[in-house]
Design a protein around this motif. Sequence first.
Motif, PDB file in Angstrom:
ATOM      1  N   ALA A  10       0.834  -1.208   0.000  1.00 42.33           N
ATOM      2  CA  ALA A  10       0.000   0.000   0.000  1.00 42.33           C
ATOM      3  C   ALA A  10       0.871   1.262   0.000  1.00 42.33           C
ATOM      4  O   ALA A  10       0.575   2.224  -0.709  1.00 42.33           O
ATOM      5  CB  ALA A  10      -0.935  -0.011   1.204  1.00 42.33           C
ATOM      6  N   GLU A  11       1.961   1.246   0.764  1.00 43.79           N
ATOM      7  CA  GLU A  11       2.862   2.397   0.828  1.00 43.79           C
ATOM      8  C   GLU A  11       3.601   2.614  -0.493  1.00 43.79           C
ATOM      9  O   GLU A  11       3.992   3.736  -0.815  1.00 43.79           O
ATOM     10  CB  GLU A  11       3.870   2.222   1.962  1.00 43.79           C
ATOM     11  CG  GLU A  11       3.248   2.338   3.339  1.00 43.79           C
ATOM     12  CD  GLU A  11       4.184   1.882   4.453  1.00 43.79           C
ATOM     13  OE1 GLU A  11       5.372   1.577   4.172  1.00 43.79           O
ATOM     14  OE2 GLU A  11       3.734   1.824   5.606  1.00 43.79           O
ATOM     15  N   GLY A  32       2.348   2.457  -3.347  1.00 41.23           N
ATOM     16  CA  GLY A  32       1.502   3.184  -4.290  1.00 41.23           C
ATOM     17  C   GLY A  32       1.586   2.603  -5.689  1.00 41.23           C
ATOM     18  O   GLY A  32       2.040   3.266  -6.612  1.00 41.23           O
ATOM     19  N   PRO A  74       1.120   1.983  -9.233  1.00 40.12           N
ATOM     20  CA  PRO A  74       0.521   2.915 -10.203  1.00 40.12           C
ATOM     21  C   PRO A  74      -0.754   2.351 -10.841  1.00 40.12           C
ATOM     22  O   PRO A  74      -0.828   1.172 -11.163  1.00 40.12           O
ATOM     23  CB  PRO A  74       1.601   3.082 -11.272  1.00 40.12           C
ATOM     24  CG  PRO A  74       2.853   2.544 -10.682  1.00 40.12           C
ATOM     25  CD  PRO A  74       2.462   1.573  -9.623  1.00 40.12           C
ATOM     26  N   GLN A 131       6.917   3.541 -13.613  1.00 41.13           N
ATOM     27  CA  GLN A 131       6.479   4.403 -12.509  1.00 41.13           C
ATOM     28  C   GLN A 131       6.699   3.718 -11.161  1.00 41.13           C
ATOM     29  O   GLN A 131       7.061   4.372 -10.181  1.00 41.13           O
ATOM     30  CB  GLN A 131       5.016   4.782 -12.671  1.00 41.13           C
ATOM     31  CG  GLN A 131       4.776   5.794 -13.756  1.00 41.13           C
ATOM     32  CD  GLN A 131       3.304   6.131 -13.914  1.00 41.13           C
ATOM     33  OE1 GLN A 131       2.435   5.613 -13.216  1.00 41.13           O
ATOM     34  NE2 GLN A 131       3.008   7.022 -14.861  1.00 41.13           N
ATOM     35  N   LEU A 132       6.463   2.413 -11.101  1.00 49.16           N
ATOM     36  CA  LEU A 132       6.711   1.673  -9.863  1.00 49.16           C
ATOM     37  C   LEU A 132       8.187   1.763  -9.479  1.00 49.16           C
ATOM     38  O   LEU A 132       8.527   2.069  -8.336  1.00 49.16           O
ATOM     39  CB  LEU A 132       6.294   0.205 -10.027  1.00 49.16           C
ATOM     40  CG  LEU A 132       6.549  -0.683  -8.808  1.00 49.16           C
ATOM     41  CD1 LEU A 132       5.593  -0.323  -7.677  1.00 49.16           C
ATOM     42  CD2 LEU A 132       6.392  -2.149  -9.188  1.00 49.16           C
ATOM     43  N   GLY A 183       9.043   5.202  -8.251  1.00 49.08           N
ATOM     44  CA  GLY A 183       8.561   5.421  -6.886  1.00 49.08           C
ATOM     45  C   GLY A 183       9.490   4.822  -5.848  1.00 49.08           C
ATOM     46  O   GLY A 183       9.778   5.440  -4.817  1.00 49.08           O
ATOM     47  N   ARG A 232      11.744   6.842  -2.986  1.00 48.14           N
ATOM     48  CA  ARG A 232      11.747   6.525  -1.553  1.00 48.14           C
ATOM     49  C   ARG A 232      13.149   6.201  -1.061  1.00 48.14           C
ATOM     50  O   ARG A 232      13.502   6.505   0.071  1.00 48.14           O
ATOM     51  CB  ARG A 232      10.795   5.367  -1.253  1.00 48.14           C
ATOM     52  CG  ARG A 232       9.343   5.807  -1.130  1.00 48.14           C
ATOM     53  CD  ARG A 232       8.438   4.717  -0.598  1.00 48.14           C
ATOM     54  NE  ARG A 232       8.408   3.522  -1.413  1.00 48.14           N
ATOM     55  CZ  ARG A 232       7.825   3.420  -2.609  1.00 48.14           C
ATOM     56  NH1 ARG A 232       7.227   4.468  -3.141  1.00 48.14           N
ATOM     57  NH2 ARG A 232       7.830   2.293  -3.276  1.00 48.14           N
ATOM     58  N   THR A 257      -5.569  -1.795  -8.705  1.00 48.21           N
ATOM     59  CA  THR A 257      -5.268  -0.758  -7.723  1.00 48.21           C
ATOM     60  C   THR A 257      -4.639  -1.389  -6.504  1.00 48.21           C
ATOM     61  O   THR A 257      -4.890  -2.540  -6.187  1.00 48.21           O
ATOM     62  CB  THR A 257      -6.531   0.002  -7.251  1.00 48.21           C
ATOM     63  OG1 THR A 257      -7.322  -0.887  -6.471  1.00 48.21           O
ATOM     64  CG2 THR A 257      -7.326   0.563  -8.404  1.00 48.21           C
ATOM     65  N   SER A 258      -3.837  -0.606  -5.801  1.00 53.93           N
ATOM     66  CA  SER A 258      -3.213  -1.142  -4.598  1.00 53.93           C
ATOM     67  C   SER A 258      -4.260  -1.385  -3.512  1.00 53.93           C
ATOM     68  O   SER A 258      -4.115  -2.278  -2.700  1.00 53.93           O
ATOM     69  CB  SER A 258      -2.118  -0.203  -4.097  1.00 53.93           C
ATOM     70  OG  SER A 258      -2.644   1.072  -3.846  1.00 53.93           O
ATOM     71  N   ASP A 259      -5.350  -0.612  -3.481  1.00 53.71           N
ATOM     72  CA  ASP A 259      -6.397  -0.838  -2.487  1.00 53.71           C
ATOM     73  C   ASP A 259      -7.071  -2.189  -2.697  1.00 53.71           C
ATOM     74  O   ASP A 259      -7.417  -2.869  -1.744  1.00 53.71           O
ATOM     75  CB  ASP A 259      -7.443   0.275  -2.529  1.00 53.71           C
ATOM     76  CG  ASP A 259      -6.890   1.594  -2.043  1.00 53.71           C
ATOM     77  OD1 ASP A 259      -7.464   2.632  -2.400  1.00 53.71           O
ATOM     78  OD2 ASP A 259      -5.884   1.585  -1.313  1.00 53.71           O
TER      79      ASP A 259
END
Length: 172
Positions: free
Chosen positions: A18-19, A21, A23, A30-31, A34, A38, A155-157
């Motif tokens: 979840a942290e 994010g 894409p 993009q992953l 990210g 971080r 989605t990550s959710d």
Amino acid sequence: MRISRQSRSSNHLRRIVAEMGIPVPWNRDQLVAGVAARRGRPIHLVPVSHALVHGGHSGLWLARAEDDVILYAAGTSDVHATHIICHELAHMELGHDRNTIGDTSVDSTVLSAAAPSVDTARVVKMLGRSNYSNDQEYEAELLATLIMAGRRAGTSDDTVGDARVSRMLGTF
């Protein structure tokens, strides 16, 4: 220091996903960007010849002083390449470069031949994706599988609450 397979709960791994994010829509670049943001350092993806793969590795993370390099088998499917890359990103997200001695099974001659464009002299640590007998390899593979489940879910959710992911976690 070895990390027990029981030391990281499935909820902890889901929180990491979840942290991260994931894409939406899915985008591997993009992953990677990210994770690089971080970590505060660039990550370079380098497809390599099968010489590295024949040495028992389908992927390799080279932690250098100022950046990270992920080597993965050229000529494999996009899904397989993405899974290899996600496995190496999982090592990064789990902080395995902080508490491992690294992979000593990689012959520097083979590495130089497989990735001639990569300056291997600056490598601080190597972590290879070759088997899952090591607890850190097992943990990275599980996290990579969760990341890939997020790719499929959209989605990550969805990943956090996906019943398929819960069943999969229960099998490990």
